[in-house]
Design a protein around this motif. Structure first.
Motif, mmCIF file in Angstrom:
data_model
loop_
_atom_site.group_PDB
_atom_site.id
_atom_site.type_symbol
_atom_site.label_atom_id
_atom_site.label_comp_id
_atom_site.label_asym_id
_atom_site.label_seq_id
_atom_site.Cartn_x
_atom_site.Cartn_y
_atom_site.Cartn_z
ATOM 1 N N THR A 129 0.820 -1.208 0.000
ATOM 2 C CA THR A 129 0.000 0.000 0.000
ATOM 3 C C THR A 129 0.854 1.259 0.000
ATOM 4 O O THR A 129 0.425 2.314 -0.485
ATOM 5 N N ALA A 130 2.069 1.160 0.514
ATOM 6 C CA ALA A 130 2.958 2.321 0.568
ATOM 7 C C ALA A 130 3.758 2.510 -0.714
ATOM 8 O O ALA A 130 4.005 3.638 -1.146
ATOM 9 N N SER A 131 4.144 1.360 -1.344
ATOM 10 C CA SER A 131 5.087 1.476 -2.463
ATOM 11 C C SER A 131 4.693 0.708 -3.716
ATOM 12 O O SER A 131 5.343 0.850 -4.759
ATOM 13 N N GLY A 132 3.665 -0.136 -3.625
ATOM 14 C CA GLY A 132 3.293 -0.942 -4.790
ATOM 15 C C GLY A 132 4.186 -2.147 -4.995
ATOM 16 O O GLY A 132 4.088 -2.842 -6.012
ATOM 17 N N ILE A 137 9.919 -6.375 -5.022
ATOM 18 C CA ILE A 137 9.215 -7.026 -6.127
ATOM 19 C C ILE A 137 7.983 -6.200 -6.462
ATOM 20 O O ILE A 137 7.067 -6.061 -5.648
ATOM 21 N N LYS A 138 7.959 -5.625 -7.669
ATOM 22 C CA LYS A 138 6.845 -4.797 -8.096
ATOM 23 C C LYS A 138 5.623 -5.663 -8.362
ATOM 24 O O LYS A 138 5.712 -6.696 -9.029
ATOM 25 N N PRO A 150 -0.477 -12.703 -8.355
ATOM 26 C CA PRO A 150 -0.412 -13.272 -9.702
ATOM 27 C C PRO A 150 0.501 -14.492 -9.780
ATOM 28 O O PRO A 150 0.254 -15.421 -10.547
ATOM 29 N N GLU A 151 1.550 -14.479 -8.986
ATOM 30 C CA GLU A 151 2.425 -15.641 -8.857
ATOM 31 C C GLU A 151 3.066 -15.622 -7.479
ATOM 32 O O GLU A 151 3.160 -14.586 -6.834
ATOM 33 N N THR A 152 3.464 -16.798 -7.032
ATOM 34 C CA THR A 152 4.118 -16.910 -5.721
ATOM 35 C C THR A 152 5.408 -16.110 -5.718
ATOM 36 O O THR A 152 6.176 -16.156 -6.682
ATOM 37 N N ILE A 153 5.663 -15.368 -4.630
ATOM 38 C CA ILE A 153 6.892 -14.582 -4.549
ATOM 39 C C ILE A 153 7.725 -15.008 -3.343
ATOM 40 O O ILE A 153 7.199 -15.466 -2.333
ATOM 41 N N ASP A 165 12.254 -9.920 12.796
ATOM 42 C CA ASP A 165 12.945 -10.105 11.528
ATOM 43 C C ASP A 165 12.616 -8.926 10.616
ATOM 44 O O ASP A 165 11.537 -8.352 10.686
ATOM 45 N N GLU A 166 13.553 -8.588 9.723
ATOM 46 C CA GLU A 166 13.324 -7.480 8.798
ATOM 47 C C GLU A 166 13.370 -7.985 7.369
ATOM 48 O O GLU A 166 14.272 -8.736 6.984
ATOM 49 N N ASN A 167 12.388 -7.568 6.570
ATOM 50 C CA ASN A 167 12.366 -7.940 5.161
ATOM 51 C C ASN A 167 13.575 -7.358 4.450
ATOM 52 O O ASN A 167 13.985 -6.224 4.715
ATOM 53 N N ILE A 168 14.127 -8.145 3.532
ATOM 54 C CA ILE A 168 15.257 -7.685 2.734
ATOM 55 C C ILE A 168 14.995 -8.015 1.264
ATOM 56 O O ILE A 168 14.139 -8.839 0.940
ATOM 57 N N THR A 169 15.731 -7.369 0.375
ATOM 58 C CA THR A 169 15.578 -7.632 -1.050
ATOM 59 C C THR A 169 16.386 -8.865 -1.447
ATOM 60 O O THR A 169 17.234 -9.355 -0.682
ATOM 61 N N ALA A 170 16.133 -9.342 -2.648
ATOM 62 C CA ALA A 170 16.905 -10.471 -3.167
ATOM 63 C C ALA A 170 18.394 -10.135 -3.206
ATOM 64 O O ALA A 170 19.242 -10.963 -2.834
ATOM 65 N N ASP A 171 18.729 -8.930 -3.639
ATOM 66 C CA ASP A 171 20.143 -8.542 -3.711
ATOM 67 C C ASP A 171 20.799 -8.546 -2.332
ATOM 68 O O ASP A 171 21.963 -8.958 -2.180
#
Length: 299
Positions: A129-132, A137-138, A150-153, A165-171
């Motif tokens: 809701t804040a960033s889309g 992952i857009k 639309p697909e499992t992420i 725990d804190e969410n992190i990006t794939a990178d």
């Protein structure tokens, strides 16, 4: 069902306590580990004063059920699940351990939580809701709370010893564990989730999201810890699922909702749970087990 065990911390020289988590206590037993799921319950990073009867047994047996379901997909850490086969030194502690404990292989644990999401909920919904997007992952515009994605992420997070725990990006995850390991954990986590999601739908449960942990044993990556329990997943009753609202659940969201309703500020002192909430929470955990495992006895 066998007599209900009530866990109390062990004091055995041959089996020292090496880690006391929010819910699980882990002991060293030779070269292996004894993992015990207590009846403790945590919410908002605090262990609550009241245990939930049978919770540790149900968590252990749900995990064992899924490990059995996945045995042809990935190796896991289980060595012994039947208390009768436990070492002699543990036999006097049947009342504390039976049904809620397993002996497992000791691994080098990957320092990331492997979170998989099939629906938009929790912190993922807030971020969307804040960033889309969720963890970088857009996602398409117009999704609502509880929408099927639309697909499992795959949205990894840090593993916090205490706190959240804190969410992190794939990178960021790749920086921590390397590209090869990241790719394997991502692909295997999604495969496990989608396999479990399809199975659970047939039992009337939507698994909205979950988290897995993996460890390195020699040169192999194996599945460890608990898997697909109401503590590590969002379980929603399929027949009451409605997009755009908070879902009813079989997991500890019920306890979180109660704590929100009394406007607890999420700071000590931690409030007591009323008997009605304790009883209903225990019932929800047991109902999830029965829906998934059918007539399979708890132990």
């Amino acid at each position: 069902m066998n007599a209900i065990s009530e866990y109390s911390e062990l004091s055995i020289a041959e089996c020292p306590l090496i880690k006391k988590g929010k819910v699980r206590d882990i002991y060293q037993i030779g070269n292996d580990l004894l993992m015990v799921a207590t009846d403790r319950i945590s919410a908002f990073d605090y262990v609550l004063p009241n245990p939930i009867p049978q919770k540790g047994i149900i968590l252990t047996q749900i995990s064992n059920f899924w490990f059995d379901q996945f045995k042809n997909i990935i190796e896991n850490h289980l060595i012994v699940t039947d208390f009768d086969a436990f070492p002699e030194v543990l036999q006097p502690y049947r009342a504390s351990l039976e049904g809620r404990s397993i002996i497992v292989k000791k691994t080098k644990v990957f320092p990331v939580e492997c979170v998989v999401r099939g629906y938009l909920a929790g912190s993922g919904y807030k971020e969307y809701t804040a960033s889309g997007s969720v963890c970088g992952i857009k996602l398409p515009a117009g999704l609502q709370k509880g929408s099927r994605l639309p697909e499992t992420i795959f949205t990894p997070s840090t593993k916090a010893e205490s706190g959240h725990d804190e969410n992190i990006t794939a990178d960021q995850a790749i920086d921590i564990i390397g590209k090869k390991a990241f790719t394997y954990l991502r692909d295997k986590s999604i495969e496990l989730y989608e396999t479990a999601h399809a199975f659970a739908l047939g039992k009337g449960i939507i698994i909205a999201d979950t988290k897995f942990e993996f460890g390195m044993l020699d040169s192999s990556i194996i599945l460890i810890d608990e898997i697909l329990t109401p503590d590590s997943s969002r379980f929603w009753p399929m027949d009451e699922y409605t997009v755009g609202q908070e879902q009813k659940s079989y997991d500890k969201q019920f306890v979180r909702d109660y704590l929100e309703s009394i406007r607890w500020d999420k700071k000590p002192p931690v409030p007591e749970l009323p008997e009605e909430i304790i009883s209903k929470t225990s019932q929800k955990y047991f109902e999830a087990y029965k829906k998934l495992a059918g007539n399979r006895p708890l132990f």
